[in-house]
Design a protein around this motif. Structure first.
Motif, mmCIF file in Angstrom:
data_model
loop_
_atom_site.group_PDB
_atom_site.id
_atom_site.type_symbol
_atom_site.label_atom_id
_atom_site.label_comp_id
_atom_site.label_asym_id
_atom_site.label_seq_id
_atom_site.Cartn_x
_atom_site.Cartn_y
_atom_site.Cartn_z
ATOM 1 N N SER A 45 39.589 54.048 6.089
ATOM 2 C CA SER A 45 40.853 54.745 6.325
ATOM 3 C C SER A 45 41.288 54.423 7.752
ATOM 4 O O SER A 45 40.536 53.787 8.518
ATOM 5 C CB SER A 45 40.588 56.253 6.172
ATOM 6 N N THR A 46 42.472 54.843 8.130
ATOM 7 C CA THR A 46 42.871 54.752 9.546
ATOM 8 C C THR A 46 43.484 56.098 9.948
ATOM 9 O O THR A 46 44.627 56.163 10.415
ATOM 10 C CB THR A 46 43.896 53.611 9.765
ATOM 11 N N ALA A 47 42.724 57.156 9.753
ATOM 12 C CA ALA A 47 43.307 58.508 9.839
ATOM 13 C C ALA A 47 43.575 58.980 11.272
ATOM 14 O O ALA A 47 42.690 58.968 12.126
ATOM 15 C CB ALA A 47 42.398 59.498 9.131
ATOM 16 N N PHE A 48 44.789 59.456 11.475
ATOM 17 C CA PHE A 48 45.214 60.098 12.727
ATOM 18 C C PHE A 48 45.180 61.606 12.515
ATOM 19 O O PHE A 48 45.672 62.105 11.501
ATOM 20 C CB PHE A 48 46.646 59.670 13.077
ATOM 21 N N LEU A 49 44.605 62.331 13.463
ATOM 22 C CA LEU A 49 44.524 63.788 13.338
ATOM 23 C C LEU A 49 45.400 64.459 14.383
ATOM 24 O O LEU A 49 45.357 64.092 15.568
ATOM 25 C CB LEU A 49 43.076 64.258 13.518
ATOM 26 N N PHE A 50 46.160 65.423 13.953
ATOM 27 C CA PHE A 50 46.995 66.182 14.881
ATOM 28 C C PHE A 50 46.144 67.245 15.577
ATOM 29 O O PHE A 50 45.027 67.537 15.154
ATOM 30 C CB PHE A 50 48.176 66.816 14.121
ATOM 31 N N ASN A 51 46.740 67.823 16.653
ATOM 32 C CA ASN A 51 45.931 68.685 17.511
ATOM 33 C C ASN A 51 45.278 69.853 16.774
ATOM 34 O O ASN A 51 44.152 70.220 17.094
ATOM 35 C CB ASN A 51 46.781 69.220 18.673
ATOM 36 N N GLN A 52 45.985 70.413 15.791
ATOM 37 C CA GLN A 52 45.383 71.561 15.080
ATOM 38 C C GLN A 52 44.016 71.175 14.488
ATOM 39 O O GLN A 52 43.043 71.927 14.593
ATOM 40 C CB GLN A 52 46.327 72.013 13.961
ATOM 41 N N THR A 53 43.949 69.980 13.888
ATOM 42 C CA THR A 53 42.684 69.531 13.297
ATOM 43 C C THR A 53 41.670 69.234 14.402
ATOM 44 O O THR A 53 40.484 69.584 14.288
ATOM 45 C CB THR A 53 42.934 68.283 12.426
ATOM 46 N N LEU A 54 42.140 68.597 15.477
ATOM 47 C CA LEU A 54 41.223 68.308 16.593
ATOM 48 C C LEU A 54 40.678 69.605 17.186
ATOM 49 O O LEU A 54 39.511 69.668 17.607
ATOM 50 C CB LEU A 54 41.941 67.499 17.679
ATOM 51 N N ASN A 316 44.969 67.481 5.909
ATOM 52 C CA ASN A 316 44.977 68.416 4.780
ATOM 53 C C ASN A 316 43.547 68.802 4.383
ATOM 54 O O ASN A 316 43.272 69.970 4.069
ATOM 55 C CB ASN A 316 45.702 67.761 3.592
ATOM 56 N N ALA A 317 42.645 67.824 4.407
ATOM 57 C CA ALA A 317 41.245 68.098 4.047
ATOM 58 C C ALA A 317 40.661 69.149 4.994
ATOM 59 O O ALA A 317 39.948 70.064 4.575
ATOM 60 C CB ALA A 317 40.431 66.802 4.095
ATOM 61 N N SER A 318 40.985 69.050 6.291
ATOM 62 C CA SER A 318 40.478 70.024 7.249
ATOM 63 C C SER A 318 41.172 71.379 7.096
ATOM 64 O O SER A 318 40.540 72.427 7.237
ATOM 65 C CB SER A 318 40.662 69.512 8.689
ATOM 66 N N ARG A 319 42.485 71.334 6.817
ATOM 67 C CA ARG A 319 43.180 72.618 6.591
ATOM 68 C C ARG A 319 42.547 73.343 5.403
ATOM 69 O O ARG A 319 42.353 74.555 5.424
ATOM 70 C CB ARG A 319 44.678 72.374 6.315
ATOM 71 N N MET A 320 42.202 72.573 4.362
ATOM 72 C CA MET A 320 41.583 73.189 3.178
ATOM 73 C C MET A 320 40.195 73.729 3.515
ATOM 74 O O MET A 320 39.813 74.823 3.085
ATOM 75 C CB MET A 320 41.506 72.168 2.050
ATOM 76 N N ALA A 321 39.443 72.958 4.301
ATOM 77 C CA ALA A 321 38.106 73.413 4.697
ATOM 78 C C ALA A 321 38.200 74.730 5.475
ATOM 79 O O ALA A 321 37.446 75.682 5.208
ATOM 80 C CB ALA A 321 37.415 72.331 5.536
#
Ligand SMILES: Cc1cc2nc3c(=O)[nH]c(=O)nc-3n(C[C@H](O)[C@H](O)[C@H](O)COP(=O)(O)OP(=O)(O)OC[C@H]3O[C@@H](n4cnc5c(N)ncnc54)[C@H](O)[C@@H]3O)c2cc1C
Length: 421
Positions: A45-54, A316-321
């Motif tokens: 993947s080449t996933a970018f994470l926004f600050n909320q996930t970080l 989304n995966a982290s928001r769900m977690a």
């Protein structure tokens, strides 16, 4: 102690595993790749994470790349006609929602080791349906976080919530080094370090993100999203990353020649830093019923698989977690039955994932009147550009104005007024 099994060491599985371990649960994580296999394998993947996930990763003590990964500070987007002519440019700064993209090979390898160090039980094995029975029998709750893996066939497609029957795009991604690609603000049109998007109407899109990989450090990803059968759809015959990079130069020369000079001298970061393929975005029912009647729950991409065009899958995966950790803790010692699983998923779908999917699917189509109204305003009023890009972190904030022209007009008028004040 409540026993939880998690199948899949990816963004969702690890987030759940560390979050629940912290709260005193007994966790067994099953994953099909060792750290060495991850580090030496192809990019997934080449996933970018926004600050909320970080921020969640920081709270879990998983932010090992904070100081070495470049920060993506905003978006620079060109909307082009089918010949590559720029019709509109929209920029926006993310401010306190800025993010980072870290190679999942680097990340999951390090997290695998960290999980064992913190006392979690790790099993290296690709779990199949027959093994799930035993695992579900031994645990109070079994979560399947296997991404696009074949085990997700256990979860039936939700025909009401899924809008795609075939892949909307053919994908090709690479990680690149190149002196002109890295640094504080490589794109002359942006005064910040941008996530660079090109939308070529009817042809496809390509994105380049500030990135970090263990093989070279700071680098840049590039992802092509080709409309199947169209003039950008040239990557599928590539035999390796070098061939893919040559094709990429041709695509840029045809559709974004102004970007091409930045890729002068660019090279793959390593021989495995590329991927290509296609998948059908699919929403699945969250409850998987085994032959014995036992139930397991699908999470992350397993049940909410979106096209990468909007950079949402890992977020989304982290928001769900996060949502599930709260729901699991709140459930106390009661049984995790099918009703609980369905309810936990539905509350997440209604509050968050439905917007993520709708936003993602909207980006795969030409913008409607409402979006065009906001984008045109954003192209001349930077504060509206900032607002638009900041909503990437929480797609539900695009509503109602993203889908309704009157709301869009009101949104632009209100923002213009409040900015003037
Ligand atoms: C090209 C591309 C670009 C992307 N860009 C972005 C982006 O910018 N931002 C964003 O947020 N998202 C992005 N995504 C999506 C993001 O990578 C995924 O949505 C995210 O990784 C999903 O997390 P997950 O934990 O559900 O699945 P994954 O991260 O895929 O993890 C699943 C794990 O389960 C393991 N596994 C599979 N089957 C089994 C089994 N049977 N037994 C044991 N283990 C198993 C796999 O090896 C893997 O480690 C992109 C995806 C692609 C393809």
């Amino acid at each position: 102690m409540t026993k939880v099994a998690i199948i899949g060491g990816g963004q969702c599985g690890f987030h759940l595993a560390f979050g629940l371990l912290d709260r005193g649960f007994e966790i067994t994580l099953y994953t099909d790749r060792t750290p060495d296999q991850l580090l030496g394998g192809k990019i997934p993947s080449t996933a970018f994470l926004f600050n909320q996930t970080l921020e969640w990763e920081r709270r879990l003590g998983l932010n090992f790349w904070e100081d070495c990964a470049p920060i993506g500070e905003g978006m620079l987007v060109d909307f082009r006609d089918p010949n590559g002519k720029v019709m509109m440019t929209v920029k926006g700064q993310l401010g306190d929602r800025s993010g980072q993209a870290i190679d999942q090979r680097s990340k999951f390898a390090r997290w695998t080791q960290e999980f064992e160090r913190r006392g979690g039980t790790l099993v290296y094995r690709a779990i199949d349906m027959s093994e799930l029975e035993g695992i579900a029998g031994d645990n109070d709750l079994t979560l399947v976080a296997s991404g696009k893996g074949p085990i997700n066939a256990l979860f039936a497609r939700d025909a009401e919530r899924s809008v795609h029957a075939t892949p909307p795009r053919n994908l090709a991604a690479m990680l690149l080094t190149g002196s002109k690609l890295i640094g504080d603000h490589p794109w002359p049109k942006a005064s910040f370090r941008p996530l660079r998007f090109n939308f070529v109407f009817g042809v496809g899109e390509f994105f380049s993100l500030p990135f970090y990989t263990h093989t070279v450090g700071e680098c840049r990803s590039i992802l092509f999203e080709a409309c199947p059968g169209g003039p950008m759809d040239r990557f599928q015959s590539a035999a390796d990353g070098a061939e893919m990079l040559e094709i990429a130069r041709g695509v840029m020369s045809d559709f974004a020649p102004d970007d091409l000079p930045l890729f002068e001298g660019a090279q793959l970061t390593d021989e495995n830093a590329w991927l290509k393929g296609a998948f059908t975005p699919t929403i699945r029912h969250p409850v998987g019923r085994l032959a014995s009647g036992r139930v397991v729950m699908g999470v992350g991409d397993t049940v909410c698989l979106n096209d990468p065009i909007s950079g949402q899958g890992a977020n989304n995966a982290s928001r769900m977690a996060e949502h599930l950790i709260q729901a699991i803790v709140a459930h106390g010692n009661a049984a995790f039955d099918a009703d609980w699983m369905q309810n936990a998923f539905d509350t997440f779908w209604n509050s968050s994932a439905s917007y993520t999917s709708a936003f993602t699917n909207a980006l795969l189509n030409p913008p409607g009147d409402a979006v065009m109204h906001v984008l045109q305003a954003a192209s001349v009023q930077p504060h509206i550009g900032d607002h638009f890009m900041r909503c990437f972190e929480r797609p539900s904030e695009y509503w109602p104005w993203i889908a309704d022209l009157e709301e869009a007009k009101r949104f632009v008028a209100d923002r213009s007024l409040s900015h003037a004040a």
